[in-house]
Each structure stands twice: as C-alpha cells, then as structure tokens.
Design a protein around this motif. Structure first.
Motif, PDB file in Angstrom:
ATOM      1  N   ALA A  58      -2.353  -3.830  -5.206  1.00 43.03           N
ATOM      2  CA  ALA A  58      -1.103  -3.068  -5.176  1.00 43.03           C
ATOM      3  C   ALA A  58      -0.092  -3.825  -6.024  1.00 43.03           C
ATOM      4  O   ALA A  58      -0.242  -5.019  -6.265  1.00 43.03           O
ATOM      5  CB  ALA A  58      -0.602  -2.913  -3.745  1.00 43.03           C
ATOM      6  N   ALA A  59       0.928  -3.133  -6.456  1.00 44.08           N
ATOM      7  CA  ALA A  59       1.920  -3.765  -7.328  1.00 44.08           C
ATOM      8  C   ALA A  59       3.306  -3.261  -6.979  1.00 44.08           C
ATOM      9  O   ALA A  59       3.456  -2.195  -6.398  1.00 44.08           O
ATOM     10  CB  ALA A  59       1.619  -3.416  -8.783  1.00 44.08           C
ATOM     11  N   PHE A  60       4.311  -4.062  -7.352  1.00 43.09           N
ATOM     12  CA  PHE A  60       5.648  -3.505  -7.262  1.00 43.09           C
ATOM     13  C   PHE A  60       5.750  -2.495  -8.379  1.00 43.09           C
ATOM     14  O   PHE A  60       5.093  -2.612  -9.412  1.00 43.09           O
ATOM     15  CB  PHE A  60       6.727  -4.588  -7.310  1.00 43.09           C
ATOM     16  CG  PHE A  60       6.822  -5.332  -8.604  1.00 43.09           C
ATOM     17  CD1 PHE A  60       7.678  -4.887  -9.601  1.00 43.09           C
ATOM     18  CD2 PHE A  60       6.074  -6.469  -8.819  1.00 43.09           C
ATOM     19  CE1 PHE A  60       7.782  -5.577 -10.799  1.00 43.09           C
ATOM     20  CE2 PHE A  60       6.173  -7.168 -10.006  1.00 43.09           C
ATOM     21  CZ  PHE A  60       7.025  -6.724 -10.993  1.00 43.09           C
ATOM     22  N   HIS A  61       6.531  -1.495  -8.188  1.00 45.64           N
ATOM     23  CA  HIS A  61       6.472  -0.356  -9.097  1.00 45.64           C
ATOM     24  C   HIS A  61       7.673  -0.230 -10.017  1.00 45.64           C
ATOM     25  O   HIS A  61       7.576   0.312 -11.094  1.00 45.64           O
ATOM     26  CB  HIS A  61       6.329   0.928  -8.281  1.00 45.64           C
ATOM     27  CG  HIS A  61       6.266   2.159  -9.108  1.00 45.64           C
ATOM     28  ND1 HIS A  61       5.166   2.489  -9.856  1.00 45.64           N
ATOM     29  CD2 HIS A  61       7.172   3.117  -9.354  1.00 45.64           C
ATOM     30  CE1 HIS A  61       5.395   3.611 -10.498  1.00 45.64           C
ATOM     31  NE2 HIS A  61       6.610   4.015 -10.216  1.00 45.64           N
ATOM     32  N   TYR A  62       8.796  -0.712  -9.587  1.00 42.28           N
ATOM     33  CA  TYR A  62      10.020  -0.314 -10.268  1.00 42.28           C
ATOM     34  C   TYR A  62      10.838  -1.518 -10.689  1.00 42.28           C
ATOM     35  O   TYR A  62      11.158  -2.371  -9.878  1.00 42.28           O
ATOM     36  CB  TYR A  62      10.834   0.558  -9.317  1.00 42.28           C
ATOM     37  CG  TYR A  62      12.180   0.968  -9.845  1.00 42.28           C
ATOM     38  CD1 TYR A  62      12.278   1.871 -10.893  1.00 42.28           C
ATOM     39  CD2 TYR A  62      13.339   0.445  -9.306  1.00 42.28           C
ATOM     40  CE1 TYR A  62      13.511   2.246 -11.386  1.00 42.28           C
ATOM     41  CE2 TYR A  62      14.582   0.816  -9.787  1.00 42.28           C
ATOM     42  CZ  TYR A  62      14.659   1.723 -10.827  1.00 42.28           C
ATOM     43  OH  TYR A  62      15.870   2.080 -11.312  1.00 42.28           O
ATOM     44  N   ARG A  94       3.617   0.065  -4.937  1.00 43.83           N
ATOM     45  CA  ARG A  94       2.749   1.170  -5.354  1.00 43.83           C
ATOM     46  C   ARG A  94       1.329   0.892  -4.866  1.00 43.83           C
ATOM     47  O   ARG A  94       0.737  -0.141  -5.198  1.00 43.83           O
ATOM     48  CB  ARG A  94       2.768   1.310  -6.874  1.00 43.83           C
ATOM     49  CG  ARG A  94       1.973   2.516  -7.358  1.00 43.83           C
ATOM     50  CD  ARG A  94       1.980   2.623  -8.870  1.00 43.83           C
ATOM     51  NE  ARG A  94       1.183   1.549  -9.453  1.00 43.83           N
ATOM     52  CZ  ARG A  94       1.613   0.713 -10.382  1.00 43.83           C
ATOM     53  NH1 ARG A  94       2.828   0.803 -10.861  1.00 43.83           N
ATOM     54  NH2 ARG A  94       0.825  -0.221 -10.865  1.00 43.83           N
ATOM     55  N   LEU A  95       0.798   1.798  -4.077  1.00 44.68           N
ATOM     56  CA  LEU A  95      -0.592   1.686  -3.631  1.00 44.68           C
ATOM     57  C   LEU A  95      -1.508   2.217  -4.717  1.00 44.68           C
ATOM     58  O   LEU A  95      -1.103   3.064  -5.521  1.00 44.68           O
ATOM     59  CB  LEU A  95      -0.809   2.499  -2.351  1.00 44.68           C
ATOM     60  CG  LEU A  95      -0.079   2.003  -1.109  1.00 44.68           C
ATOM     61  CD1 LEU A  95      -0.358   2.937   0.071  1.00 44.68           C
ATOM     62  CD2 LEU A  95      -0.469   0.587  -0.760  1.00 44.68           C
ATOM     63  N   PRO A  96      -2.762   1.754  -4.752  1.00 43.95           N
ATOM     64  CA  PRO A  96      -3.691   2.275  -5.760  1.00 43.95           C
ATOM     65  C   PRO A  96      -3.972   3.751  -5.502  1.00 43.95           C
ATOM     66  O   PRO A  96      -4.218   4.162  -4.364  1.00 43.95           O
ATOM     67  CB  PRO A  96      -4.949   1.428  -5.558  1.00 43.95           C
ATOM     68  CG  PRO A  96      -4.850   0.870  -4.188  1.00 43.95           C
ATOM     69  CD  PRO A  96      -3.388   0.768  -3.870  1.00 43.95           C
TER      70      PRO A  96
END
Length: 119
Positions: A58-62, A94-96
């Motif tokens: 998962a990643a930070f998105h913004y 952000r989830l995959p």
C-alpha cells in the motif's frame, strides 16, 4: 462492469457503510483506486508497515500540489499555509486495486487491513 469494478466491490463490504462515509446515493465507486483515511501520519505509516509485513503493498496516495516540486518552485501559498490539505495528505492510504487481483489477494488485503489496530 469492468474487472476493476468487480474487484472493488469486496473492498466496500468489510469497512463502513455508504451512509457512514457520507456518499450520496447516486455516487459510484471510481474503481481506479481504493483509499482509506487513518487518524494521523503516525498511524498511516504504521498501517503501511503493518500491511507490508503481511505481503500487501500500500502507499500514501496524495501529495499536496503546493508541496510538489513544481508547486514549491512556482506556486503560491496563502498565509498560514494549507493545513487541511496537509492533514488529509498525511492520513490517506491507497490500497492495492487492479484488474488482475484474484480473490485470494483481495481476501489477504481485507484481512490485513482489518487486523490493524489504530494507536
């Protein structure tokens, strides 16, 4: 319904209802991403590490535009900055979600997500 739309459906079930999220009745899931908000940056980072330990990327998105390289170089910020924008950016994960996630992948993401305890 696309393959990504079908993958997004299971993610919606285990968390919260549309009413709790404040989605209008006619609002459709965008199906190109699935995000969650954590209470703060510390929890976001801890949540991402928790998922990674369970094989979920998962990643930070913004990144706020004013904090992006072009924004820093060319942008203007009102006095006092953009604290709400920065707070939201610090909380968003952000989830995959992609078309070839299989049912086992979706189950693993859901289980890992539900196993996290907010500090």
């Amino acid at each position: 319904m696309t393959a990504t739309d079908q993958t997004a459906i299971p993610f919606n079930r285990p968390y919260v209802s549309r009413d709790e999220l404040g989605y209008p009745d006619d609002c459709q899931h965008p199906a190109h991403l699935y995000h969650l908000f954590l209470p703060d940056l510390e929890n976001r980072q801890s949540f991402i590490a928790h998922l990674a330990e369970r094989g979920v990327c998962a990643a930070f998105h913004y990144q706020p535009l004013h904090a992006a390289p072009a924004g820093v170089l060319h942008g203007r910020i009102a006095p006092g900055g953009c604290p709400l924008t920065e707070q939201v950016a610090d909380r968003l994960v952000r989830l995959p979600l992609f078309a070839n996630l299989d049912e086992g992948d979706v189950t693993r993401v859901i289980k890992a997500t539900r196993a996290y305890e907010v500090s």
